[in-house]
Design a protein around this motif. Structure first.
Motif, PDB file in Angstrom:
ATOM      1  N   ALA A   1       3.917   8.326  -1.033  1.00 36.31           N
ATOM      2  CA  ALA A   1       3.606   7.059  -0.358  1.00 36.31           C
ATOM      3  C   ALA A   1       2.508   7.250   0.684  1.00 36.31           C
ATOM      4  O   ALA A   1       2.235   8.366   1.128  1.00 36.31           O
ATOM      5  CB  ALA A   1       4.862   6.501   0.299  1.00 36.31           C
ATOM      6  N   GLN A   2       1.896   6.141   1.066  1.00 33.94           N
ATOM      7  CA  GLN A   2       0.881   6.151   2.105  1.00 33.94           C
ATOM      8  C   GLN A   2       1.198   5.077   3.141  1.00 33.94           C
ATOM      9  O   GLN A   2       1.672   3.994   2.788  1.00 33.94           O
ATOM     10  CB  GLN A   2      -0.514   5.898   1.528  1.00 33.94           C
ATOM     11  CG  GLN A   2      -1.067   7.065   0.711  1.00 33.94           C
ATOM     12  CD  GLN A   2      -2.500   6.826   0.299  1.00 33.94           C
ATOM     13  OE1 GLN A   2      -2.945   5.692   0.174  1.00 33.94           O
ATOM     14  NE2 GLN A   2      -3.250   7.899   0.090  1.00 33.94           N
ATOM     15  N   LEU A   3       0.933   5.393   4.386  1.00 35.63           N
ATOM     16  CA  LEU A   3       1.134   4.427   5.452  1.00 35.63           C
ATOM     17  C   LEU A   3      -0.195   3.793   5.839  1.00 35.63           C
ATOM     18  O   LEU A   3      -1.249   4.386   5.661  1.00 35.63           O
ATOM     19  CB  LEU A   3       1.738   5.108   6.693  1.00 35.63           C
ATOM     20  CG  LEU A   3       3.168   5.634   6.568  1.00 35.63           C
ATOM     21  CD1 LEU A   3       3.572   6.334   7.869  1.00 35.63           C
ATOM     22  CD2 LEU A   3       4.137   4.493   6.286  1.00 35.63           C
ATOM     23  N   GLU A   4      -0.118   2.583   6.380  1.00 25.18           N
ATOM     24  CA  GLU A   4      -1.294   1.905   6.896  1.00 25.18           C
ATOM     25  C   GLU A   4      -1.091   1.608   8.378  1.00 25.18           C
ATOM     26  O   GLU A   4       0.049   1.511   8.857  1.00 25.18           O
ATOM     27  CB  GLU A   4      -1.536   0.589   6.140  1.00 25.18           C
ATOM     28  CG  GLU A   4      -1.853   0.787   4.667  1.00 25.18           C
ATOM     29  CD  GLU A   4      -2.117  -0.536   3.966  1.00 25.18           C
ATOM     30  OE1 GLU A   4      -2.139  -1.585   4.675  1.00 25.18           O
ATOM     31  OE2 GLU A   4      -2.312  -0.529   2.753  1.00 25.18           O
TER      32      GLU A   4
ATOM     33  N   ALA B   1       8.639   1.994   8.522  1.00 27.17           N
ATOM     34  CA  ALA B   1       7.408   1.260   8.840  1.00 27.17           C
ATOM     35  C   ALA B   1       7.050   0.445   7.611  1.00 27.17           C
ATOM     36  O   ALA B   1       6.743   1.008   6.554  1.00 27.17           O
ATOM     37  CB  ALA B   1       6.280   2.216   9.203  1.00 27.17           C
ATOM     38  N   GLY B   2       7.095  -0.871   7.728  1.00 27.32           N
ATOM     39  CA  GLY B   2       6.934  -1.705   6.544  1.00 27.32           C
ATOM     40  C   GLY B   2       8.088  -1.455   5.592  1.00 27.32           C
ATOM     41  O   GLY B   2       9.250  -1.474   5.986  1.00 27.32           O
ATOM     42  N   ARG B   3       7.771  -1.142   4.343  1.00 28.72           N
ATOM     43  CA  ARG B   3       8.821  -0.836   3.372  1.00 28.72           C
ATOM     44  C   ARG B   3       9.073   0.652   3.224  1.00 28.72           C
ATOM     45  O   ARG B   3       9.937   1.057   2.435  1.00 28.72           O
ATOM     46  CB  ARG B   3       8.435  -1.424   2.004  1.00 28.72           C
ATOM     47  CG  ARG B   3       8.319  -2.939   1.989  1.00 28.72           C
ATOM     48  CD  ARG B   3       7.970  -3.440   0.600  1.00 28.72           C
ATOM     49  NE  ARG B   3       7.908  -4.901   0.545  1.00 28.72           N
ATOM     50  CZ  ARG B   3       7.625  -5.605  -0.538  1.00 28.72           C
ATOM     51  NH1 ARG B   3       7.374  -4.961  -1.690  1.00 28.72           N
ATOM     52  NH2 ARG B   3       7.584  -6.916  -0.510  1.00 28.72           N
ATOM     53  N   GLU B   4       8.310   1.444   3.964  1.00 31.26           N
ATOM     54  CA  GLU B   4       8.394   2.894   3.791  1.00 31.26           C
ATOM     55  C   GLU B   4       9.343   3.550   4.796  1.00 31.26           C
ATOM     56  O   GLU B   4       9.284   3.258   5.997  1.00 31.26           O
ATOM     57  CB  GLU B   4       6.999   3.527   3.942  1.00 31.26           C
ATOM     58  CG  GLU B   4       5.981   3.069   2.918  1.00 31.26           C
ATOM     59  CD  GLU B   4       6.358   3.454   1.494  1.00 31.26           C
ATOM     60  OE1 GLU B   4       7.118   4.434   1.328  1.00 31.26           O
ATOM     61  OE2 GLU B   4       5.884   2.780   0.567  1.00 31.26           O
TER      62      GLU B   4
END
Length: 265
Positions: A105-108, A155-158
């Motif tokens: 996964a990647q975070l923004e 954070a968000g969906r992660e």
């Protein structure tokens, strides 16, 4: 006893929220003047920082800025009586490292900031958020760091992993794209649209929504003229540094700019 700091400078701020933040800062300055005790500000925006430093120079107080990163945009200011030595550790800043639990996964940036605000924190306890390899470094006040380490899990969906970072952060270099743009006028809406490659109506909408700032101050007029040296930030998009301008043979204006795509706030 030393008289209170002059409050007429609050007239510089037209936004209620900014005026309240500035008034709190002047309360802290009073504490230094009257009690001779050091004070530490919350994290300040670039515009508030410049205003605050001007006040401190006028009052002949010692101060130093700390943000947790070299050349940080958001900083805390340590303030003390004139001549007092100020230690950078007095800023009480913690640096956190956050990355997704799933290595694929990647975070923004928006997920990071949005989840922190969703936890009920105000922006003044958070400094810069800078991208690194597979995750982000976040400067916070030391008092909220332990809470984040124990309770910040998504954070968000992660799902995320959060740890305290005590070494020099290995952040991605904030390299901008230098380019030359040509416009009919130096209105801020025209320049923003050209620099980001969007319709002028999009740029106007960003201005109307309060998403555009010049050197940290909200821009409310689309017809405002840009000057060499200005830094224009557009929330969620990035920022533009305007280096120099010249006239073309066809009586248009050519600007040399550096465009920084959004990576941090």
């Amino acid at each position: 006893m030393k008289h209170s700091v002059d409050r007429s400078s609050l007239g510089f701020w037209s936004e209620k929220e900014m005026r309240l933040e500035a008034a709190h800062f002047l309360d802290q300055v009073d504490g230094v003047l009257k009690k001779k005790l050091k004070q530490v500000t919350p994290f300040l925006s670039f515009a508030m920082r410049e205003w605050a430093e001007a006040v401190l120079r006028k009052e002949h107080l010692s101060f130093r800025t700390e943000g947790g990163f070299p050349e940080a945009e958001r900083v805390r200011i340590i303030v003390g009586p004139w001549g007092e030595t100020l230690d950078p550790t007095d800023a009480d800043i913690s640096l956190l490292w956050v990355h997704p639990s799933d290595s694929r996964a990647q975070l923004e940036h928006r997920q990071i900031l949005g989840s922190l605000m969703g936890l009920g924190f105000k922006r003044d306890v958070l400094g810069d958020i800078q991208a690194g390899q597979r995750g982000f470094y976040i400067a916070t006040t030391a008092e909220i760091a332990s809470f984040l380490l124990d309770h910040w899990i998504q954070a968000g969906r992660e799902k995320i992993e959060v740890s305290l970072y005590c070494e020099k952060p290995d952040v991605y270099p904030d390299l901008g794209e230098e380019s030359r743009i040509t416009v009919n006028s130096s209105r801020i809406d025209a320049l923003i649209a050209n620099a980001f490659g969007v319709a002028r109506s999009n740029a106007l909408e960003w201005i109307t929504q309060g998403k555009v700032r010049r050197d940290g101050l909200v821009v409310s007029k689309a017809e405002a003229e840009v000057r060499p040296g200005d830094i224009i930030s557009c929330r969620g998009q990035g920022r533009i540094k305007f280096l120099e301008c010249s006239q073309t043979r066809k009586e248009r204006t050519a600007w040399k700019i550096v465009l920084f795509r959004s990576q941090r706030h």
